[in-house]
Design an enzyme around this catalytic site. Structure first.
Site, short mmCIF file in Angstrom:
data_model
loop_
_atom_site.label_atom_id
_atom_site.label_comp_id
_atom_site.label_asym_id
_atom_site.label_seq_id
_atom_site.Cartn_x
_atom_site.Cartn_y
_atom_site.Cartn_z
N CYS A 153 27.37 31.85 36.81
CA CYS A 153 28.00 30.83 35.64
C CYS A 153 28.16 29.72 36.22
O CYS A 153 28.07 29.42 37.36
CB CYS A 153 29.09 31.58 34.99
SG CYS A 153 29.71 30.67 33.45
N ASP A 158 22.90 25.37 26.68
CA ASP A 158 23.69 26.77 26.83
C ASP A 158 23.87 27.42 25.82
O ASP A 158 24.37 26.84 24.75
CB ASP A 158 24.94 26.28 27.44
CG ASP A 158 25.00 25.98 29.06
OD1 ASP A 158 24.20 26.60 29.73
OD2 ASP A 158 25.57 25.21 29.39
N ILE A 174 24.40 26.30 37.29
CA ILE A 174 24.52 26.64 35.95
C ILE A 174 25.20 25.46 35.22
O ILE A 174 24.98 25.36 34.02
CB ILE A 174 25.25 27.84 35.35
CG1 ILE A 174 24.75 29.12 36.01
CG2 ILE A 174 25.38 28.13 33.99
CD1 ILE A 174 23.34 29.35 35.85
N HIS A 217 33.45 34.11 39.38
CA HIS A 217 34.90 34.42 38.74
C HIS A 217 35.71 34.58 40.00
O HIS A 217 36.90 34.95 39.90
CB HIS A 217 34.89 35.48 37.88
CG HIS A 217 33.97 35.10 36.61
ND1 HIS A 217 32.83 35.61 36.46
CD2 HIS A 217 34.33 34.29 35.54
CE1 HIS A 217 32.31 34.93 35.38
NE2 HIS A 217 33.24 34.31 34.67
N1 GLN Z 1 26.96 24.71 31.59
C1 GLN Z 1 28.06 25.38 31.63
C2 GLN Z 1 28.79 25.25 32.74
O1 GLN Z 1 28.37 25.18 33.97
C3 GLN Z 1 27.98 26.73 31.13
C4 GLN Z 1 29.56 27.29 31.01
C5 GLN Z 1 29.42 28.77 29.94
O2 GLN Z 1 28.20 29.36 30.15
N2 GLN Z 1 30.17 29.24 29.52
O3 GLN Z 1 30.23 25.33 32.91
ZN ZN Z 2 28.29 31.29 31.85
#
Ligand code: GLN
Ligand code: ZN
Length: 792
Positions: free
Chosen positions: A762, A635, A467, A730
């Site tokens: 994430c 994002d 991500i 998480h």
């Molecule tokens: N690109 C961001 C990351 O990887 C996305 C974070 C988010 O979605 N809050 O940290």
């Molecule tokens: Zn995220």
């Protein structure tokens, strides 16, 4: 005009963290076992004394007590009511350990807490809250407090719950304030909002028709007891917060107020308090209540003043919240004075003056900011300054000529700003003028784009990616603070960051991921980084605001028209691309998320700010693609939380939010692949808007619901590509290959496999490298297994 009745002034609450975030540090030390409970409590006592003194010194009629919380004020209310889930209860009266157990899943720190995993203070991840892992005494859920960035601990309701005053904090604090010689107005979260903000937790009970509202009858005696205890302490007025009165309530909720307040009326005077939006939807019920006054938020909903003033009984107090508790701008006291003078003339001493909501949502003290220019400083007021605003406006309303002159002088900078050329920039205005709806659409539809992209990108079936962020290691943080402190030169810092990019690329190649990222080592925070690099923002040094528990954020402030004066991310992405033959995905934060996670201007609309941001990001997208970056992620984790409180305002918001995203992305050529990312799980309501973004690929959170959430996308027949998160970042747990495979199989039943991506749910900045590599290794292996099956 002279009016002999003195205007009563107050605030709805004050920040509790302390100007140096003393509370945060004390909490964390306590959790680590470094200080005792007594020492922690001492910090709280000192903070409260100081904050009451601030209020008294500024001349407010009341100081507010009951706004202090060791973690969160809704949680405090649960303890006050003796409403503790069985798994956190010690059998007797709750204590501070109970409180922290409910908030964090455990009372003192033994290991890492999942929701407190973040190692960079201001890093925001829209998804980093609201769930927990701790096995036997899982923390209570946490969720956003209305449309703010504050999070509260969600009360859990079961059919057999009972309530009984059990936690003396409120009474102790009121006594403490009285002893210090203050005139005290306690604040208490009202019974209907308390019930409304919680949730039923037992599915079986819900299936059998249990509704938490049915607990009201059992809850009210506890509230009665609280109020009579406060009366016994000598309290005259209680601020009873019913913020849900600003929502479009179902009849069963709005209808429940009358009986409830009939039971509560009597021992003390009640100031029924609502904020964040207009109470007009519920006004006909409100005026029937046996309360003694009503507080309304004129900062969020100024249009309600006349309707409310005309509707409420003459003998009620009307408390007008005119000093915005959730932004950083100096108030235009002169304009308020003019607007309120007729109301004062009519209501006399029944007009009270207040902050719009609790000052909890604004930073503490502008005086700490020694690096702001005098001009910028003259535009702002933080919590401490807002106390003076309330007080000064009150004196001016009372006809004090010095105060009237002072209001005029005070408002001067904010008025001058309205026409200042360095705020309203000709270049940005010209750009906004150039807007046409054509600019928001890609030059080809998705199906055609997908064709071009397949050719250029050469990706396998079920492509794997991440991500954006990789672990923010101690090294990275040290180097950043050394650079900020001037101990590391810009060149050395850049070298260091390049080293981290090299390292991230090498590791991703070794893992055999398909689409790589540079890792975001240069970003402390996904919004702050852009705010620092765009003209039109001001960042502060001490502008901290509580987000949840000990966690604080320091949002940047939009102070002027926003412009991109130079490329922001291009060099990093190009450098990463130079290291690998695989595709590097460029990484931007979207216009709506930047808007939602900063303090906005108040002289132009949110829509206009989003559009300015969109134009700036559009240029960045173009520069990235021209520099050879074929995949760009924008994002938007905050798009859903930007929804206004009232349902009827949703559509208008979603329209301009989608438009802003599209404006930033539509410059992409058909062969440039646009990704977006959102990390929350409730898509149903906004799924058409998510589809309307027309991103080529969307990555979303789904792992925690076992792909359940994909249903929304399946039913909607989502047309583009989707990367459902296959594991929960998480948690420190390493997902097995089999587990991921199983999730992918179930995703492939809902979404055509040609349109499926494989990724975590994430960014990985809060994890360490060993966890990250072990998890991604299993993720890649699972993708390969399934890929093979489909390719056969
Ligand atoms: N690109 C961001 C990351 O990887 C996305 C974070 C988010 O979605 N809050 O940290
Ligand atoms: Zn995220």
């Amino acid at each position: 005009m002279t009016n002999h009745s003195k205007t009563t002034t107050h605030i709805l609450g004050y920040p509790r963290i302390g100007e140096k975030r003393e509370l945060k540090f004390a909490q964390e030390q306590f959790w680590k076992g470094e200080i005792t409970q007594k020492e922690l409590k001492q910090v709280g006592t000192e903070l409260r004394s100081r904050h009451w003194k601030d209020q008294a010194v500024s001349g407010l009629s009341y100081v507010t007590a009951g706004d202090f919380a060791w973690y969160d004020h809704v949680l405090t209310t649960s303890l006050l009511l003796g409403h503790v889930p069985a798994r956190h209860s010690n059998g007797g009266f709750p204590n501070l350990d109970t409180l922290f157990k409910m908030a964090r899943g455990q009372s003192v720190n033994t290991e890492q807490i999942n929701r407190e995993h973040t190692n960079t203070e201001s890093s925001q991840c829209g998804c980093g809250v609201g769930h927990d892992e701790s096995a036997n005494a899982a923390a209570c859920d946490m969720t956003k407090w209305f449309n703010t960035n504050y999070h509260y601990i969600v009360p859990e309701f079961r059919q057999d719950d009972s309530f009984q005053v059990s936690w003396p904090q409120l009474f102790d604090e009121v006594s403490q304030a009285i002893q210090a010689g203050h005139k005290v107005k306690p604040v208490l979260l009202g019974p209907l909002s308390y019930l409304y903000l919680g949730k039923e937790v037992n599915e079986e009970e819900v299936n059998n028709g249990f509704d938490r509202l049915s607990l009201l009858a059992r809850l009210l005696p506890a509230y009665q007891a609280i109020l009579s205890k406060l009366a016994a302490l000598g309290v005259e007025w209680v601020q009873i917060d019913e913020p849900i009165l600003s929502l479009e309530l179902e009849d069963k909720w709005s209808g429940a107020f009358k009986l409830a307040y009939q039971i509560l009326a009597g021992d003390v005077k009640l100031l029924l308090t609502s904020y964040f939006d207009s109470v007009e939807d519920n006004l006909s019920q409100i005026i029937e209540l046996p309360v003694d006054g009503l507080h309304i938020d004129l900062s969020a909903a100024p249009q309600q003043l006349d309707a409310v003033n005309n509707a409420i009984p003459q003998d009620w107090v009307l408390s007008v919240g005119v000093i915005n508790g959730r932004n950083v701008w100096r108030a235009d006291l002169q304009s308020w004075l003019e607007k309120l003078q007729p109301v004062k003339a009519q209501r006399g001493d029944k007009l009270w003056l207040a902050s719009s909501c609790s000052l909890l949502h604004s930073p503490m003290d502008l005086e700490l900011e020694t690096e702001l220019t005098e001009e910028v400083k003259s535009w702002f007021a933080f919590a401490k300054q807002k106390l003076n605003e309330v007080s000064l406006l009150g004196a001016a309303l009372d006809g004090n000529t010095h105060a009237i002159a002072a209001c005029e002088a005070y408002s001067q900078p904010i008025k001058a700003r309205l026409t200042a050329k360095h705020v309203h920039k000709a270049s940005v205005q010209a750009r906004l003028q150039s807007f046409t709806r054509q600019l928001i659409n890609r030059s080809a539809p998705y199906v055609e784009r997908a064709h071009h992209q397949a050719e250029v990108l050469g990706l396998p079936l079920l492509p794997t990616t991440t991500i954006g962020s990789f672990p923010q290691t101690a090294d990275i943080r040290q180097q950043r603070s050394a650079f900020r402190a001037g101990e590391l030169t810009a060149t050395d810092y850049e070298q260091a960051l390049k080293g981290h990019i090299q390292d991230a690329v090498k590791r991703q190649e070794a893992l055999d991921l398909d689409v790589l990222v540079h890792g975001e080592a240069e970003r402390n925070d996904m919004v702050e980084y852009f705010a620092e690099n765009l003209a039109g923002f001001q960042v502060t040094r001490f502008g901290w605001v509580q987000s949840y528990g000990s966690r604080c954020v320091k949002p940047a402030i939009v102070v002027a028209d926003i412009e991109r004066e130079h490329p922001i991310t291009v060099d990093w992405s190009v450098y990463a691309q130079s290291l690998t033959a695989k595709q590097i995905k460029g990484m931007l934060t979207g216009p709506v998320t930047i808007l939602c996670w900063t303090f906005p201007r108040e002289d132009i609309t949110r829509k206009e700010i989003a559009q300015q941001l969109a134009f700036a990001l559009r240029d960045e997208v173009d520069d990235l693609q021209n520099a050879g970056i074929n995949i760009i992620q924008i994002d938007e984790p905050a798009i859903r939380e930007g929804l206004p409180l009232k349902q009827r305002d949703h559509q208008a918001y979603l329209e301009w939010a989608v438009e802003a995203f599209k404006l930033s992305a539509a410059i992409a050529k058909p062969e440039t692949q646009i990704h977006t990312h959102m990390c929350y799980s409730e898509f149903n309501e906004i799924i058409d808007s998510v589809a309307a973004l027309d991103a080529d690929v969307i990555t979303i959170e789904t792992s925690r619901s076992n792909m359940e959430l994909l249903k929304a996308f399946e039913e909607f027949n989502y047309p583009n590509e989707i990367g459902p998160g296959v594991y929960d970042i998480h948690s420190p747990n390493i997902p097995t290959q089999e587990w991921i495979l199983q999730l992918l199989e179930s995703a492939a039943k809902k979404i055509p496999v040609e349109r499926l991506w494989v990724n975590p749910d994430c960014g990985l900045k809060t994890r360490n490298w060993p966890e990250t590599e072990a998890s991604l290794k299993n993720m890649v292996a699972a993708a390969k297994t399934l890929r093979q099956r489909f390719n056969q």
